[in-house]
Design a protein around this motif. Structure first.
Motif, PDB file in Angstrom:
ATOM      1  N   ALA A   1      53.131 -97.315 102.314  1.00 19.65           N
ATOM      2  CA  ALA A   1      53.020 -97.945 100.997  1.00 19.65           C
ATOM      3  C   ALA A   1      53.242 -99.440 101.196  1.00 19.65           C
ATOM      4  N   LEU A   2      52.169-100.225 101.152  1.00 20.45           N
ATOM      5  CA  LEU A   2      52.245-101.635 101.538  1.00 20.45           C
ATOM      6  C   LEU A   2      52.346-102.536 100.303  1.00 20.45           C
ATOM      7  N   PRO A   3      53.411-103.330 100.189  1.00 22.04           N
ATOM      8  CA  PRO A   3      53.563-104.226  99.040  1.00 22.04           C
ATOM      9  C   PRO A   3      52.567-105.372  99.089  1.00 22.04           C
ATOM     10  N   ILE A   4      51.983-105.688  97.922  1.00 22.30           N
ATOM     11  CA  ILE A   4      50.971-106.761  97.860  1.00 22.30           C
ATOM     12  C   ILE A   4      51.244-107.763  96.746  1.00 22.30           C
ATOM     13  N   GLY A   5      52.302-107.605  95.966  1.00 27.92           N
ATOM     14  CA  GLY A   5      52.491-108.468  94.808  1.00 27.92           C
ATOM     15  C   GLY A   5      53.693-109.386  94.907  1.00 27.92           C
ATOM     16  N   ALA A   6      53.819-110.278  93.920  1.00 29.52           N
ATOM     17  CA  ALA A   6      54.894-111.285  93.837  1.00 29.52           C
ATOM     18  C   ALA A   6      54.810-112.262  94.987  1.00 29.52           C
ATOM     19  N   TYR A   7      53.612-112.816  95.226  1.00 23.55           N
ATOM     20  CA  TYR A   7      53.382-113.707  96.369  1.00 23.55           C
ATOM     21  C   TYR A   7      53.047-115.140  95.979  1.00 23.55           C
ATOM     22  N   ALA A   8      52.838-115.423  94.692  1.00 24.75           N
ATOM     23  CA  ALA A   8      52.433-116.763  94.287  1.00 24.75           C
ATOM     24  C   ALA A   8      53.580-117.485  93.570  1.00 24.75           C
TER      25      ALA A   8
ATOM     26  N   ASP B   1      40.891-106.774  97.652  1.00 29.57           N
ATOM     27  CA  ASP B   1      39.485-106.422  97.883  1.00 29.57           C
ATOM     28  C   ASP B   1      38.815-107.449  98.795  1.00 29.57           C
ATOM     29  N   ASN B   2      39.089-108.725  98.552  1.00 29.10           N
ATOM     30  CA  ASN B   2      38.499-109.775  99.392  1.00 29.10           C
ATOM     31  C   ASN B   2      38.987-109.668 100.828  1.00 29.10           C
ATOM     32  N   ALA B   3      40.291-109.437 100.996  1.00 29.77           N
ATOM     33  CA  ALA B   3      40.853-109.358 102.338  1.00 29.77           C
ATOM     34  C   ALA B   3      40.299-108.166 103.103  1.00 29.77           C
ATOM     35  N   LEU B   4      40.150-107.038 102.440  1.00 28.72           N
ATOM     36  CA  LEU B   4      39.605-105.852 103.101  1.00 28.72           C
ATOM     37  C   LEU B   4      38.147-106.054 103.496  1.00 28.72           C
ATOM     38  N   SER B   5      37.375-106.659 102.598  1.00 32.93           N
ATOM     39  CA  SER B   5      35.950-106.853 102.894  1.00 32.93           C
ATOM     40  C   SER B   5      35.732-107.876 104.000  1.00 32.93           C
ATOM     41  N   GLU B   6      36.662-108.811 104.144  1.00 35.78           N
ATOM     42  CA  GLU B   6      36.504-109.866 105.145  1.00 35.78           C
ATOM     43  C   GLU B   6      37.026-109.468 106.528  1.00 35.78           C
ATOM     44  N   THR B   7      37.952-108.516 106.579  1.00 38.73           N
ATOM     45  CA  THR B   7      38.634-108.277 107.851  1.00 38.73           C
ATOM     46  C   THR B   7      38.494-106.866 108.390  1.00 38.73           C
ATOM     47  N   ALA B   8      37.971-105.923 107.623  1.00 40.55           N
ATOM     48  CA  ALA B   8      37.919-104.534 108.090  1.00 40.55           C
ATOM     49  C   ALA B   8      36.541-103.937 107.848  1.00 40.55           C
ATOM     50  N   ASP B   9      36.009-103.281 108.868  1.00 42.57           N
ATOM     51  CA  ASP B   9      34.718-102.600 108.725  1.00 42.57           C
ATOM     52  C   ASP B   9      34.872-101.273 107.996  1.00 42.57           C
ATOM     53  N   ASP B  10      35.907-100.531 108.319  1.00 45.72           N
ATOM     54  CA  ASP B  10      36.149 -99.221 107.722  1.00 45.72           C
ATOM     55  C   ASP B  10      37.443 -99.292 106.926  1.00 45.72           C
ATOM     56  N   ILE B  11      37.334 -99.209 105.600  1.00 43.43           N
ATOM     57  CA  ILE B  11      38.507 -99.339 104.734  1.00 43.43           C
ATOM     58  C   ILE B  11      38.839 -98.028 104.028  1.00 43.43           C
TER      59      ILE B  11
ATOM     60  N   LEU C   1      46.005-103.337 109.744  1.00 46.94           N
ATOM     61  CA  LEU C   1      45.177-103.318 110.952  1.00 46.94           C
ATOM     62  C   LEU C   1      46.040-103.236 112.202  1.00 46.94           C
ATOM     63  N   GLN C   2      47.127-104.001 112.227  1.00 49.08           N
ATOM     64  CA  GLN C   2      48.017-103.981 113.393  1.00 49.08           C
ATOM     65  C   GLN C   2      48.688-102.619 113.580  1.00 49.08           C
ATOM     66  N   LEU C   3      48.878-101.905 112.485  1.00 52.25           N
ATOM     67  CA  LEU C   3      49.499-100.583 112.547  1.00 52.25           C
ATOM     68  C   LEU C   3      48.523 -99.497 112.977  1.00 52.25           C
ATOM     69  N   GLY C   4      47.248 -99.848 113.085  1.00 50.04           N
ATOM     70  CA  GLY C   4      46.249 -98.860 113.483  1.00 50.04           C
ATOM     71  C   GLY C   4      45.565 -98.173 112.317  1.00 50.04           C
ATOM     72  N   LYS C   5      45.574 -98.798 111.131  1.00 50.65           N
ATOM     73  CA  LYS C   5      44.909 -98.284 109.940  1.00 50.65           C
ATOM     74  C   LYS C   5      45.422 -96.912 109.499  1.00 50.65           C
TER      75      LYS C   5
END
Length: 333
Positions: free
Chosen positions: A247-254, A304-314, A274-278
């Motif tokens: 469960a990866l936190p993505i909020g409260a960053y700005a 969504d932007n980060a996934l589309s820019e850095t991962a082929d299989d999401i 990605l570093q964890l092996g997806k």
């Protein structure tokens, strides 16, 4: 009177005589909090999500239905997660109150409702707490849970045991980083996180903060709690084994200049994934409380932007609605 860390061990680098610290140097400089608050107020942040709060809730919230008998995980909003492993129910960082605050009339207000009521929860076996900030440890919620599930086991980082016992908890265990306990056949390990703790102006970093790895014979689930990105996080699968669920936190960053040390942004969450092996992962720590400058829906666009820019299989990074579940059937190691 100087504070004393009752658990202090000079052999552990995250221990200090008066509390705890992160392994990676950094944090806020003097005046940063004042600067952030002034800039936030001047810019009128945070702004509502596109379409308004009602539209956001209609799109990203549903009532949680607790059914089935497979290994399963429900995201209940923010960092509250209900996990079913081997028929047991584990709840993380439960917050069901209207505000993430010690006060009923002030503090960050809940923008989306709880996915279910405490009375609708199944019989809980375990509650795990990552740290003592009000958006992760809520006294009203915990008191109600302890009254409702009197035999529940509660696992907390060092320094929070007595807090839980004062609410009536009977079965509380405090763990340091890398300490484990086996409970009803599941292994619970407290793991490092890059964050901090405080509930009053007088107890900063007096209690430890942590993530949790919960293991069955088929699953190894990582709940990071609150954490900034650090390569120290990669030591978790290195020491405990590959993760099957995160469960990866993505909020409260700005703004990032202020928040980055303590909170991952969506780009860092994807990098870590990605570093964890997806491993099978879903984003948390968004969609409920406005704790920083981004709107409720901004983390999703960034993700969504980060996934589309850095991962082929999401396919293994799944965004859940509040109240939605993932079945872990046939997804183990």
């Amino acid at each position: 009177m100087a504070r004393k860390n009752l658990w202090f061990n000079a052999a552990f680098p995250h221990h200090r005589p008066d509390g705890f610290t992160n392994l990676t140097p950094g944090g806020h400089a003097s005046g940063d909090v004042k600067r952030w608050r002034q800039e936030r107020k001047a810019a009128g942040l945070p702004r509502p999500p596109a379409g308004g709060y009602a539209s956001f809730t209609a799109q990203w919230w549903q009532h949680a239905e607790i059914n089935g008998d497979d290994d399963r995980v429900w995201w209940l909003g923010h960092s509250s997660i209900l996990l079913r492993l081997m028929g047991q129910y584990i709840l993380t960082d439960p917050v069901f109150s209207d505000r993430a605050s010690p006060l009923r009339f002030a503090g960050p207000r809940r923008r989306t409702p709880p996915a279910l009521a405490i009375s609708e929860l199944p019989s809980l076996d375990t509650i795990v707490i990552s740290h003592n900030h009000y958006d992760h440890l809520d006294a009203r919620t915990m008191r109600a849970l302890i009254q409702h599930f009197q035999q529940v086991a509660i696992f907390v980082p060092l320094g929070l045991g007595n807090w839980c016992r004062r609410l009536g908890a009977r079965n509380v265990t405090e763990l340091d980083w890398w300490q484990s306990i086996v409970f009803q056949g599941l292994v619970y390990t407290a793991v490092p996180a890059q964050h901090w703790s405080m509930r009053t102006p007088w107890d900063r970093n007096c209690a430890l903060w942590c993530g949790w790895v919960i293991e069955s014979s088929a699953q190894r689930f990582w709940f990071p709690g609150d954490t900034g990105y650090s390569e120290e996080l990669l030591s978790i699968p290195q020491r405990l084994g590959p993760l099957s669920l995160a469960a990866l936190p993505i909020g409260a960053y700005a703004p990032r200049w202020f928040m980055a040390y303590n909170h991952m942004d969506p780009q860092q969450a994807v990098t870590l994934w990605l570093q964890l092996g997806k491993p099978l992962s879903f984003p948390v720590h968004w969609g409920v409380f406005e704790l920083a400058d981004e709107s409720l829906d901004e983390p999703l666009r960034e993700l969504d932007n980060a996934l589309s820019e850095t991962a082929d299989d999401i396919t293994n990074f799944t965004t859940l609605k509040i109240g939605q579940y993932l079945s872990l059937q046939n997804r183990g190691e």
